[in-house]
Write an enzyme that holds these catalytic residues in place. Structure first.
Site, PDB file in Angstrom:
ATOM      1  CG  ASP A 186      -1.710   1.198   1.669  1.00  0.00           C
ATOM      2  OD1 ASP A 186      -2.152   1.633   0.612  1.00  0.00           O
ATOM      3  OD2 ASP A 186      -1.584   1.798   2.658  1.00  0.00           O
ATOM      4  CG  ASP A 241      -2.428   7.354   2.657  1.00  0.00           C
ATOM      5  OD1 ASP A 241      -1.343   8.182   3.461  1.00  0.00           O
ATOM      6  OD2 ASP A 241      -3.602   7.594   2.613  1.00  0.00           O
ATOM      7  N   GLY A 266      -7.620   4.617   2.226  1.00  0.00           N
ATOM      8  CA  GLY A 266      -8.017   3.441   1.167  1.00  0.00           C
ATOM      9  C   GLY A 266      -9.156   3.671   0.510  1.00  0.00           C
ATOM     10  CB  VAL A 267     -12.236   5.656   1.240  1.00  0.00           C
ATOM     11  CG1 VAL A 267     -13.631   6.240   0.557  1.00  0.00           C
ATOM     12  CG2 VAL A 267     -12.484   4.451   2.315  1.00  0.00           C
ATOM     13  NE  ARG A 283      -8.492  12.755  -5.934  1.00  0.00           N
ATOM     14  CZ  ARG A 283      -8.080  13.041  -7.024  1.00  0.00           C
ATOM     15  NH1 ARG A 283      -8.196  14.167  -8.043  1.00  0.00           N
ATOM     16  NH2 ARG A 283      -6.684  12.551  -7.372  1.00  0.00           N
ATOM     17  CB  SER A 342      -3.461   7.506  -4.026  1.00  0.00           C
ATOM     18  OG  SER A 342      -3.082   8.623  -4.794  1.00  0.00           O
ATOM     19  CE  LYS A 343      -9.147   8.613 -10.249  1.00  0.00           C
ATOM     20  NZ  LYS A 343     -10.412   8.962 -10.641  1.00  0.00           N
ATOM     21  CG  ASN A 344      -2.394  12.552  -6.763  1.00  0.00           C
ATOM     22  OD1 ASN A 344      -2.427  13.062  -7.751  1.00  0.00           O
ATOM     23  ND2 ASN A 344      -3.548  12.727  -5.983  1.00  0.00           N
ATOM     24  CG  ASP A 358      -1.799   2.380   6.705  1.00  0.00           C
ATOM     25  OD1 ASP A 358      -2.014   2.076   5.434  1.00  0.00           O
ATOM     26  OD2 ASP A 358      -2.184   3.520   7.030  1.00  0.00           O
TER      27      ASP A 358
HETATM   28  P1  B16 Z   1      -6.253  10.387  -4.392  1.00  0.00           P
HETATM   29  P2  B16 Z   1      -3.798   4.282  -0.351  1.00  0.00           P
HETATM   30  C1  B16 Z   1      -5.631   6.064  -0.940  1.00  0.00           C
HETATM   31  O1  B16 Z   1      -4.284   5.716  -0.729  1.00  0.00           O
HETATM   32  C2  B16 Z   1      -5.782   7.035   0.375  1.00  0.00           C
HETATM   33  O2  B16 Z   1      -5.550   6.267   1.666  1.00  0.00           O
HETATM   34  C3  B16 Z   1      -7.082   7.678   0.664  1.00  0.00           C
HETATM   35  O3  B16 Z   1      -7.290   8.563   1.887  1.00  0.00           O
HETATM   36  C4  B16 Z   1      -7.338   8.723  -0.652  1.00  0.00           C
HETATM   37  O4  B16 Z   1      -8.576   9.163  -0.585  1.00  0.00           O
HETATM   38  C5  B16 Z   1      -7.206   7.676  -1.687  1.00  0.00           C
HETATM   39  O5  B16 Z   1      -6.006   6.911  -1.864  1.00  0.00           O
HETATM   40  C6  B16 Z   1      -7.308   8.415  -3.165  1.00  0.00           C
HETATM   41  O6  B16 Z   1      -6.344   9.291  -3.429  1.00  0.00           O
HETATM   42  O7  B16 Z   1      -7.068  11.630  -4.117  1.00  0.00           O
HETATM   43  O8  B16 Z   1      -4.795  10.978  -4.501  1.00  0.00           O
HETATM   44  O9  B16 Z   1      -6.497  10.019  -5.800  1.00  0.00           O
HETATM   45  O10 B16 Z   1      -4.008   4.159   0.974  1.00  0.00           O
HETATM   46  O11 B16 Z   1      -4.805   3.146  -1.331  1.00  0.00           O
HETATM   47  O12 B16 Z   1      -2.401   4.303  -1.064  1.00  0.00           O
HETATM   48 MG    MG Z   2      -2.860   2.886   3.610  1.00  0.00          MG
END
Ligand code: B16
Ligand code: MG
Length: 220
Positions: A9, A11, A47-48, A50, A117-119, A171
């Site tokens: 993972d 984040d 993990g949710v 955007r 995350s898309k980033n 996590d």
């Molecule tokens: P983004 P992970 C998730 O990353 C984050 O835990 C979650 O808080 C966030 O909303 C999601 O990515 C989308 O991120 O806005 O950057 O596309 O924990 O799956 O690595």
């Molecule tokens: Mg995480």
């Protein structure tokens, strides 16, 4: 089945971007919606995606906005998030991660990323570890966030492994649930109390040897 791949993972495992997501959502809730969100509530957004995170925040504050406003608010939150992420470098990699990636490479274990995350790709580049990854599954490749197993099943597919040969490092509760649904064992980063479904847990990966993990996973 022997473990042939590790899926990480992003984040909260590789970097602590959760705090930046929280700051950006908090700013949006304060400035645009007129209420506050607590750290405790932020835990439920890990993990949710955007869009789904915004929906949960609107539900929390009992607010209704138009579809166009939803797009604008999510874009604004991401712009604020990116301002915070922009200052990141290799010093933001969490303890033991670079060593774990290097150990995996040396042991011939494949390395994947499983993030909603898309980033994600941009962040891995920024902190300088993208070269370690054999497969990157991020928010641009999936349609369902965790706890749906899609992100990890796609990871196994791209890595050419059976799900039972993959070990997930997570996590968040939703992330561990996603991995369990995918039929994978998990290394929980945190406490056993917070992540009861994880096969084993570590506070962080500082000083942790691959063999130590693999021996415990066999017992788990
Ligand atoms: P983004 P992970 C998730 O990353 C984050 O835990 C979650 O808080 C966030 O909303 C999601 O990515 C989308 O991120 O806005 O950057 O596309 O924990 O799956 O690595
Ligand atoms: Mg995480």
């Amino acid at each position: 089945m022997p473990i042939k791949a590790f899926i990480f993972d992003l984040d909260g495992v590789i970097v602590d971007t959760a705090v930046f997501h929280y700051q950006a959502w908090k700013r949006m809730a304060n400035q645009k919606l007129g209420f506050d969100i607590s750290e405790e509530f932020n835990e439920t957004l890990k993990g949710v995606s955007r869009v789904e995170s915004l929906e949960r925040i609107l539900q929390l504050g009992n607010k209704t906005i138009t579809d166009q406003e939803k797009i604008d608010f999510a874009t604004q939150k991401n712009d604020w998030y990116l301002e915070l992420v922009n200052g990141m470098d290799a010093s933001d990699i969490l303890p033991g991660i670079t060593e774990m990636l290097q150990q995996s490479k040396n042991a011939g274990i494949k390395i994947g990323l499983g993030s909603v995350s898309k980033n994600a790709r941009m962040i891995l580049e920024k902190v300088g570890i993208i070269g370690y990854f054999d497969a990157i599954i991020d928010g641009t490749k999936i349609s369902r966030g965790k706890p749906d197993p899609e992100v990890f099943l796609k990871g196994a597919l791209e890595l050419g492994c059976d799900p039972s040969e993959c070990l997930v490092f997570e996590d968040a509760l939703a992330g561990v649930e996603a991995a369990v649904s995918a039929g994978m064992k998990t290394v929980g980063i945190g406490t056993k109390e917070a992540l009861p479904l994880a096969t084993i847990t570590y506070k962080n990966l500082a000083g942790v040897a691959i063999n130590d993990i693999l021996e415990h996973i066999d017992e788990g």
